[in-house]
Write an enzyme that holds these catalytic residues in place. Structure first.
Site, PDB file in Angstrom:
ATOM      1  N   HIS A  43      18.139  -1.231   9.135  1.00 39.23           N
ATOM      2  CA  HIS A  43      17.688   0.128   9.450  1.00 39.23           C
ATOM      3  C   HIS A  43      18.702   1.210   9.061  1.00 39.23           C
ATOM      4  CE1 HIS A  43      14.827   2.256  12.497  1.00 39.23           C
ATOM      5  NE2 HIS A  43      15.128   3.041  11.498  1.00 39.23           N
ATOM      6  N   TYR A  95      11.987   1.658  17.741  1.00 41.62           N
ATOM      7  CA  TYR A  95      10.912   2.568  18.169  1.00 41.62           C
ATOM      8  C   TYR A  95      10.395   2.165  19.555  1.00 41.62           C
ATOM      9  CZ  TYR A  95      10.895   3.709  13.139  1.00 41.62           C
ATOM     10  OH  TYR A  95      11.253   4.042  11.858  1.00 41.62           O
ATOM     11  N   PRO A 145       0.835  -1.210   0.000  1.00 39.39           N
ATOM     12  CA  PRO A 145       0.000   0.000   0.000  1.00 39.39           C
ATOM     13  C   PRO A 145       0.871   1.263   0.000  1.00 39.39           C
ATOM     14  CG  PRO A 145      -0.859  -1.603   1.548  1.00 39.39           C
ATOM     15  CD  PRO A 145       0.483  -2.127   1.097  1.00 39.39           C
ATOM     16  N   LYS A 188      12.250  -3.235  11.090  1.00 36.77           N
ATOM     17  CA  LYS A 188      13.661  -2.950  10.776  1.00 36.77           C
ATOM     18  C   LYS A 188      14.604  -3.532  11.821  1.00 36.77           C
ATOM     19  CE  LYS A 188      11.759   1.328   9.034  1.00 36.77           C
ATOM     20  NZ  LYS A 188      10.727   1.701  10.010  1.00 36.77           N
ATOM     21  N   LEU A 205       0.472   4.164   1.011  1.00 34.09           N
ATOM     22  CA  LEU A 205       0.463   4.999   2.210  1.00 34.09           C
ATOM     23  C   LEU A 205       0.304   4.099   3.426  1.00 34.09           C
ATOM     24  CD1 LEU A 205      -0.877   8.467   2.732  1.00 34.09           C
ATOM     25  CD2 LEU A 205      -1.667   6.756   4.341  1.00 34.09           C
ATOM     26  N   GLY A 206       1.186   4.308   4.392  1.00 33.70           N
ATOM     27  CA  GLY A 206       1.109   3.514   5.623  1.00 33.70           C
ATOM     28  C   GLY A 206       1.221   4.422   6.830  1.00 33.70           C
ATOM     29  N   LEU A 207       0.927   3.870   7.999  1.00 31.44           N
ATOM     30  CA  LEU A 207       1.050   4.652   9.234  1.00 31.44           C
ATOM     31  C   LEU A 207       2.467   4.527   9.767  1.00 31.44           C
ATOM     32  CD1 LEU A 207      -0.532   6.264  11.492  1.00 31.44           C
ATOM     33  CD2 LEU A 207      -0.554   4.077  12.743  1.00 31.44           C
ATOM     34  N   GLY A 208       3.152   5.653   9.935  1.00 29.42           N
ATOM     35  CA  GLY A 208       4.457   5.650  10.583  1.00 29.42           C
ATOM     36  C   GLY A 208       4.288   5.550  12.092  1.00 29.42           C
ATOM     37  N   ASP A 265       4.156   0.852   9.451  1.00 31.24           N
ATOM     38  CA  ASP A 265       5.619   0.841   9.405  1.00 31.24           C
ATOM     39  C   ASP A 265       6.156   0.840  10.841  1.00 31.24           C
ATOM     40  OD1 ASP A 265       8.138   1.311   7.660  1.00 31.24           O
ATOM     41  OD2 ASP A 265       8.342   2.667   9.375  1.00 31.24           O
TER      42      ASP A 265
END
Ligand code: A2P
Length: 333
Positions: free
Chosen positions: A130, A68, A33, A97, A35-38, A63
């Site tokens: 990463h 994170y 897709p 990542k 567009l994804g959500l960061g 993502d």
């Protein structure tokens, strides 16, 4: 299916159903897709709600990354969304990542297994190296010179071989890199199949034209991070330029009756890139998902092309403090 839009990057597939996000094809034919959500900078405590909202309003791409430090909470949101019947695993695209402390080949599999455990998944759709930066194993972020490892000690080629090994085991359907330019892509290609994707900072102030051309020629999907200029970074500089308030973007946004964020995202998609805006706000999460439906004119694209100034918001200097073997200009190769 509507016909692919004419773009500069990878072929983008538009859906008849405008509520569905367009997709970009990877080399193996899988559809990512656009567009994804960061989730970088989304704290545990925020990210659960953000992922639940995103899935409910129609995001099908999240993502993630081990560094994170919120993958377990992302995993809880995914698990509950699966259980509630909001979405099925096979309808989702999940990227994660490999952190810098796990570049040694023997650490790649265990790092991926930990991410899968945290996310509550059996496989990733895309797993990325990463950074072209290595730390000693177990170091989250070095505070002493000896906590770094050099790429001579831990060659990227060996890390890449291990990534391909994980793909062969089915734990990641695709493997790729992040923060890497053409020479490092070529290094990976030297030991087997090259990356399927490269995730880099990309927005109108850093348009990545050379890398985009290389990616297009090699069939590598480029994912644009910090598409809004990441104004919530803790490392934000007082004098850095604002993308969301740039007069050119504002003028285009007013004409289209859209927000500046939506114009920035539509620009990435118009170039054939995948884009992953971060938000933890319900209204902005929804608003960002509408960006693929905006068609920018040739004149809009030409005006935005003029904004390129090679400006990095995420300049990598945090890896290059006193005693580090890394230097900023060497990272961006
Ligand atoms: P928030 O999470 O409160 O929505 P980037 O994706 O470039 O890293 O940028 C993320 C930053 O942009 C966050 O501060 C996020 O805030 C903000 N943001 C995300 N979507 C929008 C939007 N549609 N309009 C304005 N700011 C946005």
């Amino acid at each position: 299916m509507r016909s692919p839009r004419c773009i500069l990057g990878a072929p983008i597939h538009l859906e008849e159903d405008m509520s569905k996000t367009p997709t970009v094809s990877l080399r193996d034919g899988s559809r990512m897709p656009a567009l994804g959500l960061g989730t970088w900078k989304s704290t545990p405590g925020e990210v659960y709600e953000a992922v639940r909202v995103a899935l409910e309003v129609g995001y099908r791409h999240i993502d993630c990354a081990a560094i994170y430090q919120n993958e377990a909470e992302v995993g809880r949101a995914l698990g509950e969304a699966f259980a509630a019947g909001v979405v099925k695993r096979e309808e989702l695209w999940i990227t994660s990542k490999l952190w810098n402390d796990a570049h040694r080949p023997e650490h790649v599999g265990p790092a991926l297994e930990q991410t899968l455990r945290d996310l509550g998944l059996e496989y990733l759709d895309l797993y990325l190296v990463h950074w072209p930066i290595a730390f000693q194993h177990g170091v989250v972020f070095p505070s002493k010179p000896e906590e770094y490892a050099t790429l001579a000690e831990v060659p990227l080629e060996r890390t890449w071989e291990a990534m391909l090994g994980q793909r062969a085991k089915g734990r990641a359907k695709n493997v790729g890199v992040s923060n890497m330019g053409p020479p490092r892509i070529a290094l990976c290609e030297g030991v087997g199949e090259g990356p399927s994707g490269d995730q880099v900072e990309c927005h109108p102030h850093l348009q990545q034209r050379e890398l985009a051309a290389v990616c297009r020629d090699k069939g590598i999907v480029l994912t644009a991070y910090s598409p809004l200029g990441s104004p919530d970074r803790t490392t934000k500089k007082a004098d850095e330029p604002s993308l969301l308030e740039h007069p050119t973007i504002r003028e285009i946004a007013e004409r289209h009756d859209k927000s500046t964020a939506q114009i920035l995202l539509a620009w990435s998609i118009a170039r054939g890139f995948v884009v992953i805006p971060k938000s933890v706000n319900r209204a902005r999460i929804s608003q960002n998902l509408e960006a693929p439906n905006i068609t920018l004119s040739e004149a809009d694209l030409a005006a935005i092309a003029e904004m390129d100034r090679g400006y990095r918001y995420v300049d990598g200097s945090f890896f290059c403090r006193a005693g580090s073997p890394y230097q900023v200009d060497e990272i961006w190769r």
